[in-house]
Design an enzyme around this catalytic site. Sequence first.
Site, PDB file in Angstrom:
ATOM      1  N   HIS A   1       0.839  -1.203   0.000  1.00  0.00           N
ATOM      2  CA  HIS A   1       0.000   0.000   0.000  1.00  0.00           C
ATOM      3  C   HIS A   1       0.874   1.255   0.000  1.00  0.00           C
ATOM      4  CE1 HIS A   1      -2.757  -3.122   1.420  1.00  0.00           C
ATOM      5  NE2 HIS A   1      -3.762  -2.322   1.118  1.00  0.00           N
TER       6      HIS A   1
ATOM      7  N   HIS B   1      -2.139  -1.317   7.084  1.00  0.00           N
ATOM      8  CA  HIS B   1      -1.781  -1.540   5.685  1.00  0.00           C
ATOM      9  C   HIS B   1      -0.692  -0.569   5.232  1.00  0.00           C
ATOM     10  CE1 HIS B   1      -5.099   1.364   5.832  1.00  0.00           C
ATOM     11  NE2 HIS B   1      -4.645   1.885   4.714  1.00  0.00           N
TER      12      HIS B   1
ATOM     13  N   SER C   1      -6.767  -5.178  10.819  1.00  0.00           N
ATOM     14  CA  SER C   1      -8.223  -5.187  10.895  1.00  0.00           C
ATOM     15  C   SER C   1      -8.606  -3.806  11.391  1.00  0.00           C
ATOM     16  CB  SER C   1      -8.724  -6.268  11.852  1.00  0.00           C
ATOM     17  OG  SER C   1     -10.134  -6.304  11.852  1.00  0.00           O
TER      18      SER C   1
ATOM     19  N   ASP D   1      -8.574   7.441   7.449  1.00  0.00           N
ATOM     20  CA  ASP D   1      -9.911   8.026   7.505  1.00  0.00           C
ATOM     21  C   ASP D   1     -11.005   7.008   7.220  1.00  0.00           C
ATOM     22  OD1 ASP D   1      -8.968   7.906   4.905  1.00  0.00           O
ATOM     23  OD2 ASP D   1      -9.667   9.895   4.319  1.00  0.00           O
TER      24      ASP D   1
ATOM     25  N   LEU E   1      -9.436   9.167   0.042  1.00  0.00           N
ATOM     26  CA  LEU E   1      -9.725   8.004  -0.793  1.00  0.00           C
ATOM     27  C   LEU E   1      -9.583   6.711  -0.002  1.00  0.00           C
ATOM     28  CD1 LEU E   1      -7.925   8.986  -4.113  1.00  0.00           C
ATOM     29  CD2 LEU E   1     -10.389   9.021  -3.642  1.00  0.00           C
TER      30      LEU E   1
ATOM     31  N   HIS F   1      -5.349   2.203  -4.578  1.00  0.00           N
ATOM     32  CA  HIS F   1      -5.278   1.678  -3.211  1.00  0.00           C
ATOM     33  C   HIS F   1      -4.780   0.231  -3.242  1.00  0.00           C
ATOM     34  CE1 HIS F   1      -6.427   1.296   1.051  1.00  0.00           C
ATOM     35  NE2 HIS F   1      -6.673   0.036   0.730  1.00  0.00           N
TER      36      HIS F   1
ATOM     37  N   GLU G   1     -18.275  -3.944  24.346  1.00  0.00           N
ATOM     38  CA  GLU G   1     -17.499  -5.185  24.457  1.00  0.00           C
ATOM     39  C   GLU G   1     -16.222  -5.138  23.620  1.00  0.00           C
ATOM     40  OE1 GLU G   1     -21.694  -6.002  25.574  1.00  0.00           O
ATOM     41  OE2 GLU G   1     -20.783  -5.136  23.770  1.00  0.00           O
TER      42      GLU G   1
ATOM     43  N   HIS H   1     -23.838 -16.792  31.549  1.00  0.00           N
ATOM     44  CA  HIS H   1     -25.209 -16.859  31.022  1.00  0.00           C
ATOM     45  C   HIS H   1     -25.249 -17.579  29.672  1.00  0.00           C
ATOM     46  CE1 HIS H   1     -25.457 -13.867  34.144  1.00  0.00           C
ATOM     47  NE2 HIS H   1     -26.775 -13.921  34.104  1.00  0.00           N
TER      48      HIS H   1
ATOM     49  N   ARG I   1     -25.509 -19.706  34.504  1.00  0.00           N
ATOM     50  CA  ARG I   1     -26.264 -18.760  35.310  1.00  0.00           C
ATOM     51  C   ARG I   1     -26.791 -19.391  36.604  1.00  0.00           C
ATOM     52  NH1 ARG I   1     -31.479 -17.037  36.349  1.00  0.00           N
ATOM     53  NH2 ARG I   1     -31.716 -14.773  36.593  1.00  0.00           N
TER      54      ARG I   1
END
Length: 623
Positions: A40, A80, A128, A159, A191, A264, A368, A417, A475
């Site tokens: 990249h 990247h 990620s 961005d 972009l 890209h 979470e 639970h 539980r």
Amino acid sequence: MTAAQTLTLGPESDLSQLFELAQQLRVDSVRASTAAGSGHPTSSLSAADLMAVLMARHLHYDWEAPDNPAGDHLVFSKGHASPLLYAMFKAVGVVSDDELMTTYRRFDHRLQGHPTPVLPWVDVATGSLGQGIGYGVGIALAGRDLEKQPYRVWVLCGDSEMTEGSVWEALDKAGQHELTNFTALIDVNRLGQRGPTELQWDTAAYARRVEAFGCRALVIDGHDLDAIDQALTTAADGEAPTVIIARTVKGRGVSEVADKEGWHGKALPEDLADRAVAELGGVRHLHVRGPRPPVVAPVPVPAAGPVELPRFGVGEKVATRVAFGRALAALGARPEIVALDAEVGNSTHSQDFEKVHPERFFQTYIAEQQMIAEAVGMAVRGYRPYATTFAAFLTRAHDFIRMAAVSQITMALCGTHCGVEIGADGPSQMGLEDLAMMRAVHGSTVLYPSDATSAAALTAAMADLDGISYLRTTRGGYPVLYASDETFPVGGSKTLQHGKQDRVTLVGAGVTLHECLAAAEHLAADGIQARVIDLYSVKPLDAAALARAAQETGALVVAEDHHPEGGLGEAVLSALAATGSHPAFAHLAVANLPGSGTADELLDAAGISHAHIARAARALVQG
């Protein structure tokens, strides 16, 4: 090679020299990606000015001693842009030009396509998108509240990733905690992968959003070196968590690709790369020696106290989630243990830890993903986090858990639970996929206690396991089966009843173990002797005990409060296949979509109650 090309740059370097450094970072990003045939480069070119000023003037870091506790932390959330990061590593002298040019993105080398902690200057694996800010918040919390160290955390973001909800969860926590040691830099190059980003160059919109989450927004031209320097200076003033919103141009410095769509993630062809290097002023070999970390007095680490696990009487009805909470509180005697909650601590019983060790308890509220990100950040700094929520809600954070494994993080997770056993709350609250999710995580350990004694012992065991460990708790309260001095080695199992006349083996964990015990009583009344195995260690599995049971009884029934896919049944079948065992086999799991009801009603409706287990066992024995 000119004298200017061999110059060592540092905090006193003037802006013209920093310009040359930024151009070097661009040139090396192009060269490395073209040599590799992938990468990249355009995403790297846009952020080169930001990184040149940061590394020369503001990043307090000892590249020869990356474990210096006072050193700053740099997280490339836009992983990247690894050509830029590795070009920085070359500029400080920890990566050679030869390594950059001949090993980037190649098999069995450390300069991977996206950065990972195989490199000692990388804290966490990224790539990620939307995770780096959360990690940075966790590291910043550890530095300020746990380590009491002066380091700052800098996070470079793209961005495109600012549309991820996890980014705003993280900035919310940065604002809530007033993390003045935290700065994010957003490379607003307009972009994305397939075209323009959502907000393109609307930096005012980014600023409004950042400020709404309690952080300070600084909007700058991301190619104005003086403006970058001033923004970084302001960010480090100790006044507020800061987000620098830098308007940049993707492919900056290379006229043929600058602000052009379709580039890209594409390395420049060799002829274009040659023209790009020439346009950028040619190859340079500038060396950077940025500001070093301050010399600080060692922070004394509290001595570990004795861990006195809770004890339970055989036959006493105690929920495994309750035993977990009490054991976690006891583990707090170890100063490296920290606990994180997602606003359900009164149900998961992680609040038991908060009552005795509030200084090491962190509330992320119902976020979470951020809970896991903070746990990762704290693990980076040597702490052992326990992060807890309902099993169903951990699935929301699966990508963070997956990436934590890529980062080779050590942390403990508890999901409470689980299954239809929870009763009237209905399917939205029932963890029925968590075993599959956690078994699939690389290097994970998955534990599923059936009583309070085993839950406490396994909670303690996770504090000494490497990698990601997961405890699945129930539980409802069920009878304690084991005396307090019983041991539960990871990878083991318990055979609760067996005999020479056993004709079938019943395998369960959690609530289904109690159903298996009840089913064994029904079978005994019919003259069918059943072996019962408590499979408390789901990964790794006690394959030897299962193979022995298969050989000696010839038939196995596995019952689980989980969907059929990826849970106990498939784990058992995989283990048996590896040993060459092929007994008669029945697998009872929650195949239907459950609703509300009592625990007994729902277990029966799902076909995993003692009556169904006994019926399946009879069919195997008589068939």
